[in-house]
Design a protein around this motif. Structure first.
Motif, short mmCIF file in Angstrom:
data_model
loop_
_atom_site.label_atom_id
_atom_site.label_comp_id
_atom_site.label_asym_id
_atom_site.label_seq_id
_atom_site.Cartn_x
_atom_site.Cartn_y
_atom_site.Cartn_z
N MET A 120 71.76 49.10 -13.28
CA MET A 120 70.89 50.05 -13.07
C MET A 120 69.52 49.72 -13.64
SD MET A 120 70.95 53.47 -15.26
CE MET A 120 71.29 54.88 -14.37
N LYS A 121 68.70 50.42 -12.98
CA LYS A 121 67.06 50.37 -13.27
C LYS A 121 66.49 51.65 -13.22
CE LYS A 121 62.80 47.65 -12.99
NZ LYS A 121 62.20 46.63 -12.32
N PHE A 122 65.71 52.08 -14.22
CA PHE A 122 64.88 53.34 -14.32
C PHE A 122 63.55 52.98 -15.14
CE2 PHE A 122 63.99 56.83 -17.22
CZ PHE A 122 63.87 57.84 -16.08
N GLN A 123 62.63 53.41 -14.51
CA GLN A 123 61.25 53.51 -14.82
C GLN A 123 60.64 54.64 -14.98
OE1 GLN A 123 59.62 50.31 -12.73
NE2 GLN A 123 58.38 49.62 -14.48
N THR A 124 59.75 55.15 -15.87
CA THR A 124 58.89 56.37 -16.09
C THR A 124 57.67 56.08 -16.95
OG1 THR A 124 59.07 58.62 -16.17
CG2 THR A 124 60.15 57.29 -17.91
N SER A 125 56.73 56.95 -16.81
CA SER A 125 55.42 56.77 -17.54
C SER A 125 54.94 58.15 -17.60
CB SER A 125 54.54 55.65 -16.88
OG SER A 125 53.40 55.69 -17.59
N LEU A 126 54.56 58.52 -18.65
CA LEU A 126 54.01 59.77 -19.11
C LEU A 126 52.63 59.83 -19.80
CD1 LEU A 126 57.56 61.48 -20.20
CD2 LEU A 126 56.46 62.04 -18.15
N GLN A 127 51.72 60.43 -19.38
CA GLN A 127 50.43 60.26 -19.95
C GLN A 127 49.86 61.68 -20.30
OE1 GLN A 127 47.40 57.65 -18.34
NE2 GLN A 127 46.13 57.82 -20.10
N THR A 128 49.56 61.91 -21.56
CA THR A 128 49.16 63.17 -22.08
C THR A 128 47.97 63.11 -22.90
OG1 THR A 128 50.06 65.40 -23.00
CG2 THR A 128 50.83 63.20 -24.15
N SER A 129 47.25 64.19 -23.27
CA SER A 129 46.28 64.32 -24.21
C SER A 129 46.61 64.09 -25.59
CB SER A 129 45.54 65.91 -24.26
OG SER A 129 46.38 66.89 -24.93
N SER A 130 45.85 64.26 -26.74
CA SER A 130 46.22 63.96 -28.03
C SER A 130 46.68 65.18 -28.76
CB SER A 130 45.32 63.31 -28.82
OG SER A 130 45.01 61.71 -28.54
N ARG A 131 46.91 66.23 -28.21
CA ARG A 131 47.09 67.67 -28.47
C ARG A 131 48.58 67.58 -28.96
NH1 ARG A 131 44.38 71.92 -27.60
NH2 ARG A 131 43.36 70.87 -25.75
N PHE A 132 49.09 68.04 -29.97
CA PHE A 132 50.61 67.66 -30.49
C PHE A 132 51.14 68.60 -29.42
CE2 PHE A 132 49.31 66.20 -34.79
CZ PHE A 132 50.06 65.01 -34.77
N SER A 133 50.87 69.70 -28.93
CA SER A 133 52.03 70.49 -28.06
C SER A 133 52.27 69.59 -26.88
CB SER A 133 51.36 71.82 -27.81
OG SER A 133 50.25 71.59 -27.25
N ASP A 134 51.08 69.10 -26.60
CA ASP A 134 51.20 68.30 -25.14
C ASP A 134 52.04 67.02 -25.40
OD1 ASP A 134 49.61 69.95 -24.13
OD2 ASP A 134 47.88 68.70 -24.11
N VAL A 135 52.06 66.18 -26.80
CA VAL A 135 52.79 65.07 -27.07
C VAL A 135 54.33 65.40 -27.16
CG1 VAL A 135 50.66 63.73 -27.24
CG2 VAL A 135 52.27 64.77 -29.17
N ILE A 136 54.49 66.53 -27.80
CA ILE A 136 55.73 66.97 -28.22
C ILE A 136 56.58 67.27 -26.56
CG2 ILE A 136 57.28 69.17 -28.99
CD1 ILE A 136 55.11 69.10 -31.12
N MET A 137 55.77 67.91 -25.94
CA MET A 137 56.23 68.35 -24.42
C MET A 137 56.58 67.02 -23.54
SD MET A 137 55.07 70.65 -21.41
CE MET A 137 53.81 71.34 -22.37
N ALA A 138 55.95 65.93 -23.86
CA ALA A 138 56.00 64.65 -23.16
C ALA A 138 57.01 63.81 -23.75
CB ALA A 138 54.74 63.94 -23.12
#
Length: 134
Positions: free
Chosen positions: A1-19
Motif C-alpha cells: 500500500m502507498k498513500f501520500q498527502t500534504s496539507l499546508q495551512t497558516s500559523s493560526r492555531f485553529s487552522d493547524v488544529i483542523m489540518a
C-alpha cells in the motif's frame, strides 16, 4: 500500500488544529493503525505543529505550516515543516535531555515514536512503524 498527502495551512492555531485532524483522518482511513496508535500519532503531530507555530513561525500568521505524510509498506513518515529560521543543532541536542527546562514536547515525540529527525532546523520528521495496529 502507498498513500501520500500534504496539507499546508497558516500559523493560526485553529487552522493547524483542523489540518492535524484532517491528517489523522486520512491516516485512520488507511486502517493501518488502531485507536491507540492513532491517539499517539495525534499527540505527536499536535506537539510538532504547535512547536512550528510557536517556535518556528513565532505566531506570524503570514507564515505557514505544512504536514506531509507518506505511507509505504504499512509504515508512515510524517514531516512538519515551518517557515521559521530553524533550530540550532546545538540547542536541539540540549532539548532532547529530559532534565532540560525546555524541549519536553520534542522529548515526548521521541519517546513515543522512538525517532525524530530534523533537517535544516525546521523540517521535523518521524517514522511511525505499524506496530500500533490493534
Amino acid at each position: 500500500m502507498k498513500f501520500q498527502t500534504s496539507l499546508q495551512t497558516s500559523s493560526r492555531f485553529s487552522d493547524v488544529i483542523m489540518a492535524t485532524d484532517v491528517a489523522i483522518g486520512c491516516l485512520g482511513a488507511t486502517r493501518l493503525y488502531g485507536q491507540n496508535g492513532l491517539y499517539q500519532i495525534q499527540l505527536v503531530l499536535a506537539e510538532l505543529v504547535a512547536n512550528s507555530v510557536e517556535h518556528g513561525n513565532k505566531f506570524d500568521l503570514s507564515k505557514s505550516v505544512e504536514i506531509k505524510m507518506e505511507t509505504v509498506n504499512d509504515d508512515t513518515t510524517i514531516s512538519v515543516i515551518d517557515d521559521g529560521p530553524g533550530i540550532d543543532p546545538a540547542v536541539l541536542d540540549k532539548l532532547h535531555n529530559p532534565e532540560s527546562l525546555r524541549g519536553h514536547g520534542l522529548h515526548m515525540v521521541k519517546q513515543i515514536t522512538g525517532n525524530l529527525g530534523v533537517k535544516d532546523g525546521h523540517i521535523f520528521t518521524i517514522l511511525i512503524q505499524n506496530k500500533h495496529k490493534e
